[in-house]
Design an enzyme around this catalytic site. Structure first.
Site, short mmCIF file in Angstrom:
data_model
loop_
_atom_site.label_atom_id
_atom_site.label_comp_id
_atom_site.label_asym_id
_atom_site.label_seq_id
_atom_site.Cartn_x
_atom_site.Cartn_y
_atom_site.Cartn_z
N SER A 61 53.42 41.25 -15.54
CA SER A 61 52.28 40.59 -14.89
C SER A 61 51.55 41.62 -14.05
CB SER A 61 52.80 39.45 -14.01
OG SER A 61 51.88 39.19 -12.98
N HIS A 121 67.68 15.38 -26.01
CA HIS A 121 66.71 15.04 -24.93
C HIS A 121 66.58 16.18 -23.91
CE1 HIS A 121 67.19 10.81 -26.32
NE2 HIS A 121 68.43 11.18 -26.45
N LYS A 143 57.87 39.90 -12.94
CA LYS A 143 57.70 39.12 -14.17
C LYS A 143 58.00 39.91 -15.44
CE LYS A 143 56.14 35.33 -14.53
NZ LYS A 143 54.81 34.84 -14.18
N GLU A 190 55.28 32.88 -26.77
CA GLU A 190 54.26 31.89 -26.41
C GLU A 190 53.14 31.87 -27.46
OE1 GLU A 190 53.51 31.89 -21.84
OE2 GLU A 190 54.27 33.85 -22.41
#
Ligand code: ARG
Length: 483
Positions: free
Chosen positions: A301, A180, A307, A314
């Site tokens: 970024s 979970h 970043k 992704e």
């Protein structure tokens, strides 16, 4: 007539003059036609824009067919020689970028045959004896898929190798295991990576099964009913590396379950890739900090200088959508299609080509990321201790040493977790007296099982996370991969 602006479409194939188009079509199938097709008809009908990818397979199939026709005395040996020589030239022209792709010639089969006839005349016109584009396209597509599957197998082998190498390095690296997405029990990173090894191994075996099942030859089934020419279908099957000719001519030209099986296997595997990709995204966050991604597989970024984005992970996570879409798309095309060939089936190739391309890219990127992965072992080890991750070990101790029934042990442990939680400490920070207040028979020995390292080391039953198990699994995997 409807007109369409195709000027800005860079994929548009150069059109030749209408006169030439209809002249060629008349010669390929236009015997009973008075006029050529409309431009829109041509556009919807053509497949050359994508099926030219099968030129090598088409030429190989034609060579095998011609040789067999010669062997069976259906065409002369001189014709066979001319056809082979001509096909070699067509292939060379295609590879040199000299072939003129013309939508009036619909597909790769007509392009190659038409150019062959230009080059060698009548012998070229005899090639299509006892054959139809229906068995031809099925043959080409199976050959193409078979080659693609061989490439995929190599790529998956590379991914499996990357996983095994990292698992070997991190057989002892502890981390939290989750259910979970809540801390459950400590595991080793090696064990976690070997879980993916198992998944991708099954994917590989699914693709291998798929290759095995598709490796039968449709060639010689002709349009749908077989042919009256005395073809030797075993000969063409063998020379193209197929196990045998397909037994039923209707099935041979109609079956696309091989493409569906390939797409399903890719969709399942892409799902596995997306799960690993998601963990990489999660682990690379500032909150987890379990791993640092290499520069090679992260991006920055344009506005936030701090970043380091896991874009490759992704995109792998996202591309599964395209691959699943390809599967559902082709399933839908095939659903309810009557036997035998229908032009609907021309829509089979693009989803397969695209899914294979996407999948190849995803596996390669994943292999790169796994090879470069830098686990922050100290952060992982600390996290492994959070969230009372060794509570099960405490309960197991109560069962093992005090012969307490597991349900009672679960209750006692739950009480101790509650006390630690209220105090804001871990289980191993409770004193013996605090524990004995709940269960008098607890001894000092309990502290030996409360450490994360002791916990993972104890999971030695087959398939468990103990470092020694991981080393055994890695050894077996290396043998499997011939490493
Ligand atoms: N381009 C066609 C396809 O990909 C080849 C088969 C055409 N057969 C036919 N009967 N029109 O399906």
């Amino acid at each position: 007539m409807r007109s369409r602006n195709t000027k800005n479409n860079p994929d548009k194939i150069n059109d030749q003059s209408d006169d030439k188009n209809s002249a060629i079509q008349q010669s390929m199938w236009g015997g009973r036609f008075g006029a050529g097709p409309s431009a829109i008809m041509q556009e919807i009908n053509e497949s050359i824009s994508f099926d030219k990818r099968m030129y090598a397979e088409d030429i190989a199939g034609s060579k095998a067919h011609a040789k067999m026709l010669g062997q069976q005395g259906i065409i002369t040996k001189a014709d066979v020689a001319a056809i082979h020589k001509g096909l070699d030239q067509v292939k060379a022209e295609i590879e040199a970028g000299q072939m003129l792709w013309d939508p009036a010639l619909e597909d790769i089969h007509m392009h190659i045959e038409s150019r062959l006839r230009e080059l060698i005349g009548d012998a070229g016109a005899r090639l299509h004896t006892g054959r139809s584009r229906n068995d031809q396209v099925a043959t080409d597509f199976r050959l193409w898929s078979r080659t693609a599957l061989d490439g995929l197998d190599t790529l998956l082998q590379d991914l499996l190798t990357a996983l095994v190498n990292q698992a070997e390095k991190h057989a002892d690296t502890v981390m939290p295991g989750f259910t979970h997405l809540q801390t459950a029990q400590p595991v080793t990173l090696g064990h976690h990576l070997m879980a993916y090894y198992e998944m991708f191994s099954r994917d590989r075996s699914r693709l291998c099964d798929c290759r095995n099942r598709l490796n039968e030859s449709p060639l010689g089934a002709a349009a749908l009913a077989g042919t009256s020419f005395p073809l030797d279908r075993d000969m063409t099957a063998t020379s193209l590396g197929f196990k045998k000719p397909m037994a039923n001519s209707l099935d041979a030209v109609s079956a696309r379950d091989f493409a569906l099986e390939l797409l399903s296997s890719l969709a399942i595997s892409a799902t596995h890739l997306s799960r690993l990709a998601d963990e990489i995204v999660l682990w690379a966050t500032a909150q987890f900090r379990f791993i640092t991604l290499s520069d090679a597989f992260s991006t920055g970024s344009s506005i936030m200088p701090q970043k380091r984005n896991p874009d490759a992970a992704e995109l792998i996570r996202a591309k599964v959508g395209r691959i699943q879409g390809a599967l559902i798309g082709l399933m839908t095309v095939m659903k309810g299609l009557p036997l035998a060939y229908s032009k609907d089936m021309q829509e089979d190739k693009e989803p397969v080509f695209k899914a294979v391309d996407d999948y190849e890219l995803c596996v390669s990127a994943m292999t790169g990321m796994i090879n470069d992965l830098k686990p922050n072992t100290a952060v992982m080890a600390a996290a492994a201790g959070y969230g009372f991750s060794t509570a099960t070990d405490l309960a197991d101790w109560l069962v093992r040493v005090l012969a307490m029934p597991f349900r009672d042990a679960h209750h006692v442990t739950g009480t101790l977790v509650k006390i630690a939680e209220d105090k804001g400490c871990g289980l191993s920070d409770l004193s013996l007296a605090e524990m004995q207040a709940i269960e008098t028979r607890i001894t000092d020995d309990i502290f030996n099982v409360l450490s994360v390292e002791a916990s993972v080391a104890s999971r030695t039953a087959f398939g468990g996370t103990a470092p020694d198990n991981v080393r055994t699994a890695v050894k077996a995997a290396k043998q499997e991969l011939n490493l």
